[in-house]
Design an enzyme around this catalytic site. Structure first.
Site, mmCIF file in Angstrom:
data_model
loop_
_atom_site.group_PDB
_atom_site.id
_atom_site.type_symbol
_atom_site.label_atom_id
_atom_site.label_comp_id
_atom_site.label_asym_id
_atom_site.label_seq_id
_atom_site.Cartn_x
_atom_site.Cartn_y
_atom_site.Cartn_z
ATOM 1 N N LYS A 55 52.451 41.346 39.535
ATOM 2 C CA LYS A 55 51.485 41.180 40.626
ATOM 3 C C LYS A 55 50.989 39.739 40.796
ATOM 4 O O LYS A 55 50.609 39.352 41.889
ATOM 5 C CB LYS A 55 50.291 42.117 40.416
ATOM 6 C CG LYS A 55 50.614 43.575 40.738
ATOM 7 C CD LYS A 55 49.372 44.424 40.552
ATOM 8 C CE LYS A 55 49.418 45.631 41.451
ATOM 9 N NZ LYS A 55 48.113 46.301 41.562
ATOM 10 N N ASP A 73 45.041 46.873 47.669
ATOM 11 C CA ASP A 73 44.195 47.651 46.751
ATOM 12 C C ASP A 73 42.741 47.742 47.224
ATOM 13 O O ASP A 73 42.134 48.811 47.189
ATOM 14 C CB ASP A 73 44.225 47.048 45.339
ATOM 15 C CG ASP A 73 45.527 47.354 44.618
ATOM 16 O OD1 ASP A 73 46.190 48.341 44.977
ATOM 17 O OD2 ASP A 73 45.881 46.602 43.694
#
Ligand code: ATR
Length: 280
Positions: A66, A102
Site C-alpha cells: 500500500k 478506505d
C-alpha cells in the site's frame, strides 16, 4: 475485449476482493474479470510493467504494497497522498493513478448502514496502523468536533496525531491520549472505533473500560473475522449500537468499482457475495 482487474498482495489468497468485485461486475453485466495476483515486493516493478503492457484496467493493493506502490504510479490523488497509502489503481490509457478508498468507504458505511452523521461528533479511535490513519483522515475531513487517538504504544498515537494535524490542518480537533485516560475520553464519546488487530479470530482487549462509554454511543469494529467480534458482543450486551467491519470492506470496494467503471456498484450483490464467502 475482456477487461482485466485484480488485487495484488503478499499473501493475497485470503483477499475477499475477488469474490466481492466479481459479484459487482456480474450484476452490472460488464465484460470484465477480477483476478488474484500474488506479487512479492521484489516482483512489484515487473507487475507494474505487466499492467502497462497488457493494459490491465486497474487493481487493488493490499499488504505489503500500500505504501511501496507509490513510486511506480504516474499520479496519486491528494486524498491518497494525505493518507500515505494507495489501495486502488486506475490505468487510464497507460497513465496509472493511485487512490485510497478506505476513508470514503468507511464514512459511506457509517452514513448508509447506520444513518450516522460525523458532523460535530466526538470520536475515539483505537489503533495507529494504516487503517486507523485512513479513517482518522476521513473523519477529520468531515467536520467532527474531536478525535481522540489512543494506541497501546502511546508514541505511535502521538506521531499519528501530529501527522493528521499536518495533513488536515485541523490541529485543534485531534489529540493523542494515553490508554489510561480512556474512561474520560469514552464518557464524552459518540463513536468508538476499533482499528487495532484485536478481535481477529476472537481475541479480546484486556483493558478496555467499555462501560465508561457514553450512553447511546456507536461502537464500530473494523475487524470482520469473526463478524461479531468480542468487542461488538460486549457493546451489544451494554446496549450500545454496533457497526460491523464488513461495512468498510464492502464500501471501499464499491468506491473502487466506481473509479474503474464510472458507475455505482451494486451494494446488495457485493454484500451477499461477501457474506457467502464468510460462511454466512
Ligand atoms: P493496520 O492493519 O491497520 O496497518 P497494524 O500496523 O498491523 O495495523 O497495527 C495494528 C494495531 O493494533 C496497532 O495499533 C497495535 O498497537 P501497537 O502500535 O501498540 O502495536 C494494535 N494492537 C495489536 N495488538 C493489540 C493489543 N493486544 N492491544 C491493543 N492494541 C493492539
Amino acid at each position: 475485449m475482456t477487461t482485466i482487474l485484480g488485487v495484488i498482495g503478499d499473501p493475497v489468497t485470503h483477499s475477499l476482493s475477488p469474490v466481492m468485485q466479481s459479484a459487482g461486475i456480474k450484476s452490472a453485466g460488464i465484460d470484465a474479470v477480477y483476478k488474484m495476483f500474488p506479487v512479492t515486493p521484489a516482483q512489484l516493478a515487473d507487475f507494474v510493467t505487466e499492467v502497462r503492457q497488457n493494459a490491465y484496467h486497474g487493481f487493488n493493493v493490499t499488504l505489503p504494497h500500500k505504501q511501496r506502490i507509490a513510486p511506480y504510479l504516474d499520479e496519486i490523488v491528494p486524498e491518497a497522498e494525505a493518507i500515505g497509502a494507495v489501495n486502488t489503481v486506475l490505468n487510464r490509457n497507460g497513465h496509472l493513478i493511485g487512490y485510497n478508498t478506505d476513508a470514503t468507504g468507511y464514512l459511506r458505511s457509517l452514513t448508509e448502514e447506520q444513518q450516522w452523521q460525523p458532523e460535530d461528533k466526538t470520536i475515539t479511535l483505537l489503533g495507529a496502523g494504516g487503517a486507523a490513519r485512513a479513517i482518522g483522515y476521513g473523519l477529520l475531513q468531515a467536520d467532527i468536533a474531536q478525535l481522540y487517538l489512543v494506541n497501546r504504544t502511546a508514541d505511535k498515537a502521538v506521531a499519528m496525531a501530529e501527522e493528521l494535524s499536518r495533513v488536515t490542518r485541523h490541529e485543534s480537533r485531534v489529540k493523542a491520549m494515553p490508554w489510561s485516560q480512556l474512561p474520560s475520553c469514552l464518557s464524552a464519546t459518540d463513536l468508538l472505533i476499533n482499528a487495532t488487530s484485536v478481535g481477529l479470530d476472537g481475541t479480546r482487549f484486556d483493558n478496555l473500560p467499555l462501560d465508561t462509554l457514553q450512553a447511546g454511543a456507536l461502537v464500530s469494529d473494523l475487524v470482520y473475522t469473526p463478524r461479531r467480534t468480542p468487542l461488538l458482543a460486549e457493546a451489544d450486551a451494554l446496549a450500545y449500537t454496533t457497526h460491523e467491519g464488513l461495512g468498510m470492506l464492502l464500501y471501499q470496494g464499491a468506491e473502487a468499482f466506481q473509479i474503474w467503471f464510472e458507475k455505482e456498484a451494486d451494494i446488495t450483490a457485493m454484500r451477499q457475495a461477501l457474506l457467502g464467502a464468510l460462511g454466512d
